[in-house]
Design a protein around this motif. Sequence first.
Motif, PDB file in Angstrom:
ATOM      1  N   LEU A 157      24.608  33.789  39.495  1.00  0.00           N
ATOM      2  CA  LEU A 157      23.697  33.411  38.240  1.00  0.00           C
ATOM      3  C   LEU A 157      24.279  32.164  37.807  1.00  0.00           C
ATOM      4  N   LEU A 158      25.639  32.236  37.505  1.00  0.00           N
ATOM      5  CA  LEU A 158      26.415  30.955  36.995  1.00  0.00           C
ATOM      6  C   LEU A 158      26.153  29.688  37.777  1.00  0.00           C
ATOM      7  N   HIS A 159      26.257  29.830  39.306  1.00  0.00           N
ATOM      8  CA  HIS A 159      26.084  28.742  40.166  1.00  0.00           C
ATOM      9  C   HIS A 159      24.488  28.131  39.783  1.00  0.00           C
ATOM     10  N   GLN A 160      23.644  29.171  39.696  1.00  0.00           N
ATOM     11  CA  GLN A 160      22.258  28.692  39.770  1.00  0.00           C
ATOM     12  C   GLN A 160      22.159  27.787  38.282  1.00  0.00           C
ATOM     13  N   GLN A 161      22.781  28.375  37.229  1.00  0.00           N
ATOM     14  CA  GLN A 161      22.866  27.620  35.896  1.00  0.00           C
ATOM     15  C   GLN A 161      23.487  26.377  35.920  1.00  0.00           C
ATOM     16  N   GLY A 162      24.180  25.909  36.910  1.00  0.00           N
ATOM     17  CA  GLY A 162      24.887  24.687  37.000  1.00  0.00           C
ATOM     18  C   GLY A 162      26.412  24.811  36.659  1.00  0.00           C
ATOM     19  N   TYR A 163      27.024  25.943  36.306  1.00  0.00           N
ATOM     20  CA  TYR A 163      28.434  26.093  36.085  1.00  0.00           C
ATOM     21  C   TYR A 163      29.517  26.231  37.309  1.00  0.00           C
ATOM     22  N   GLU A 164      30.600  25.459  37.059  1.00  0.00           N
ATOM     23  CA  GLU A 164      31.584  25.499  38.197  1.00  0.00           C
ATOM     24  C   GLU A 164      32.612  26.644  37.931  1.00  0.00           C
ATOM     25  N   LEU A 165      33.105  27.267  38.643  1.00  0.00           N
ATOM     26  CA  LEU A 165      34.019  28.243  38.420  1.00  0.00           C
ATOM     27  C   LEU A 165      35.227  27.676  38.983  1.00  0.00           C
ATOM     28  N   ASP A 166      36.351  27.693  38.315  1.00  0.00           N
ATOM     29  CA  ASP A 166      37.736  27.230  38.473  1.00  0.00           C
ATOM     30  C   ASP A 166      38.403  28.349  39.115  1.00  0.00           C
ATOM     31  N   THR A 167      38.075  29.599  38.857  1.00  0.00           N
ATOM     32  CA  THR A 167      38.882  30.878  39.152  1.00  0.00           C
ATOM     33  C   THR A 167      38.068  31.994  39.388  1.00  0.00           C
ATOM     34  N   GLN A 168      38.173  32.803  40.668  1.00  0.00           N
ATOM     35  CA  GLN A 168      37.490  34.319  40.702  1.00  0.00           C
ATOM     36  C   GLN A 168      38.759  34.923  41.028  1.00  0.00           C
ATOM     37  N   THR A 169      39.213  35.948  40.268  1.00  0.00           N
ATOM     38  CA  THR A 169      40.238  36.768  40.432  1.00  0.00           C
ATOM     39  C   THR A 169      39.875  38.089  41.052  1.00  0.00           C
ATOM     40  N   ALA A 170      40.939  38.909  41.228  1.00  0.00           N
ATOM     41  CA  ALA A 170      40.914  40.267  41.901  1.00  0.00           C
ATOM     42  C   ALA A 170      40.276  41.304  40.966  1.00  0.00           C
ATOM     43  N   ASN A 171      40.505  41.033  39.755  1.00  0.00           N
ATOM     44  CA  ASN A 171      39.916  42.038  38.805  1.00  0.00           C
ATOM     45  C   ASN A 171      39.868  41.485  37.258  1.00  0.00           C
ATOM     46  N   SER A 172      39.339  42.341  36.239  1.00  0.00           N
ATOM     47  CA  SER A 172      39.001  41.976  34.941  1.00  0.00           C
ATOM     48  C   SER A 172      40.590  41.353  34.336  1.00  0.00           C
ATOM     49  N   ALA A 173      41.794  42.622  34.679  1.00  0.00           N
ATOM     50  CA  ALA A 173      42.791  42.133  33.767  1.00  0.00           C
ATOM     51  C   ALA A 173      43.535  41.113  34.376  1.00  0.00           C
ATOM     52  N   ALA A 174      43.265  40.714  35.603  1.00  0.00           N
ATOM     53  CA  ALA A 174      43.687  39.159  36.040  1.00  0.00           C
ATOM     54  C   ALA A 174      43.101  38.270  35.264  1.00  0.00           C
ATOM     55  N   THR A 175      41.916  38.253  34.976  1.00  0.00           N
ATOM     56  CA  THR A 175      41.216  37.347  34.231  1.00  0.00           C
ATOM     57  C   THR A 175      41.479  37.249  32.916  1.00  0.00           C
ATOM     58  N   LEU A 176      41.450  38.371  32.165  1.00  0.00           N
ATOM     59  CA  LEU A 176      41.863  38.407  30.848  1.00  0.00           C
ATOM     60  C   LEU A 176      43.271  37.809  30.509  1.00  0.00           C
ATOM     61  N   ARG A 177      44.259  38.159  31.380  1.00  0.00           N
ATOM     62  CA  ARG A 177      45.617  37.363  31.425  1.00  0.00           C
ATOM     63  C   ARG A 177      45.428  36.055  31.343  1.00  0.00           C
ATOM     64  N   MET A 178      44.553  35.380  32.364  1.00  0.00           N
ATOM     65  CA  MET A 178      44.617  33.809  32.361  1.00  0.00           C
ATOM     66  C   MET A 178      43.979  33.488  30.967  1.00  0.00           C
ATOM     67  N   LEU A 179      42.920  34.256  30.391  1.00  0.00           N
ATOM     68  CA  LEU A 179      42.316  33.806  29.354  1.00  0.00           C
ATOM     69  C   LEU A 179      42.936  33.740  28.017  1.00  0.00           C
ATOM     70  N   ALA A 180      44.106  35.043  27.812  1.00  0.00           N
ATOM     71  CA  ALA A 180      44.812  35.059  26.900  1.00  0.00           C
ATOM     72  C   ALA A 180      46.047  33.811  26.841  1.00  0.00           C
ATOM     73  N   LEU A 181      46.362  33.537  27.979  1.00  0.00           N
ATOM     74  CA  LEU A 181      47.313  32.420  27.978  1.00  0.00           C
ATOM     75  C   LEU A 181      46.906  31.069  28.085  1.00  0.00           C
ATOM     76  N   GLY A 182      45.647  30.744  27.995  1.00  0.00           N
ATOM     77  CA  GLY A 182      45.023  29.667  27.881  1.00  0.00           C
ATOM     78  C   GLY A 182      44.592  28.840  29.083  1.00  0.00           C
ATOM     79  N   ARG A 183      44.921  29.692  30.194  1.00  0.00           N
ATOM     80  CA  ARG A 183      44.677  28.960  31.460  1.00  0.00           C
ATOM     81  C   ARG A 183      43.239  28.907  31.994  1.00  0.00           C
ATOM     82  N   LEU A 184      42.342  29.571  31.102  1.00  0.00           N
ATOM     83  CA  LEU A 184      40.901  29.601  31.238  1.00  0.00           C
ATOM     84  C   LEU A 184      40.478  29.324  29.798  1.00  0.00           C
ATOM     85  N   ASP A 185      39.284  28.928  29.597  1.00  0.00           N
ATOM     86  CA  ASP A 185      38.532  28.803  28.216  1.00  0.00           C
ATOM     87  C   ASP A 185      37.531  29.686  28.332  1.00  0.00           C
TER      88      ASP A 185
END
Length: 272
Positions: free
Chosen positions: A167-195
Amino acid sequence: MAGLNPLRLACRVWTLGLTLWATQAPAAEGPLRLCMAESAALPARVWQEAGLGEPAQRQLDVFTAALLARQAERPVQALVLPWRRCLLEVQNGRVDGVLGLSYTPERAEWAVFPLRQGRPDDALRLRRDAYHWYVNTTQPPRWDGARLQSDKPLRLGTVAGYSVVALLHQQGYELDTQTANSAATLRMLALGRLDAAALLPGEVEPWLAREPTWSRHIQRLDPPLEQRSYFLAFSQAYAQREPEQLARIWQALAVVRDSALQRRAEADAVGG
């Protein structure tokens, strides 16, 4: 180490409900092998109150699998894997099914969903959830329900294998990171490595309740990106091998979904 099953070495495995056979249960080949992503941890009392043997890892979807084993009178083997790995195991027929998979036409080419008049049968779903944008609160982007906007280039992420990727690709978004699980994504988000990251509240909110250092830096945006239903989907190999079992197991899962035990477990998972 010779002769050990490599799948057992690559993941954590719990066998559930192996004593739940009943004389009226239809004959079937061994335990039902279900893979699932890591889910919220449950307190030990939830298992005790349900009269279930407590596994090494007390996760919500493992608990659901245990209730399913009892309701379907069929032993279940729960395999907790990174989501993308879980999907590959089902595609290759190395496990019998996946717990918590949303329907897409592409997935229907290798997974068997409960259908009614050619469409996913929502009465036999496991749960409903919706993808939301979760953002770092330092300079959060704006979300109007249609487009994520910011004055700077955004670093975006999600979990590998999620249906929202397409869906995100269809809407024209580019993904910088695809992690193994939600916890890893949240950690990057909290640390400011993802917006911002597209994630499921059913997976995210239990983590934020347990991790106040994350919750202080993360905000959920409304309305949701997309609402979806999630199912127990079987591998093509299992569906061909035991076709008479499919409807019976889906019906048992619907009973589990609406049970007081399952609802209490879901409330406990998010700290309710």
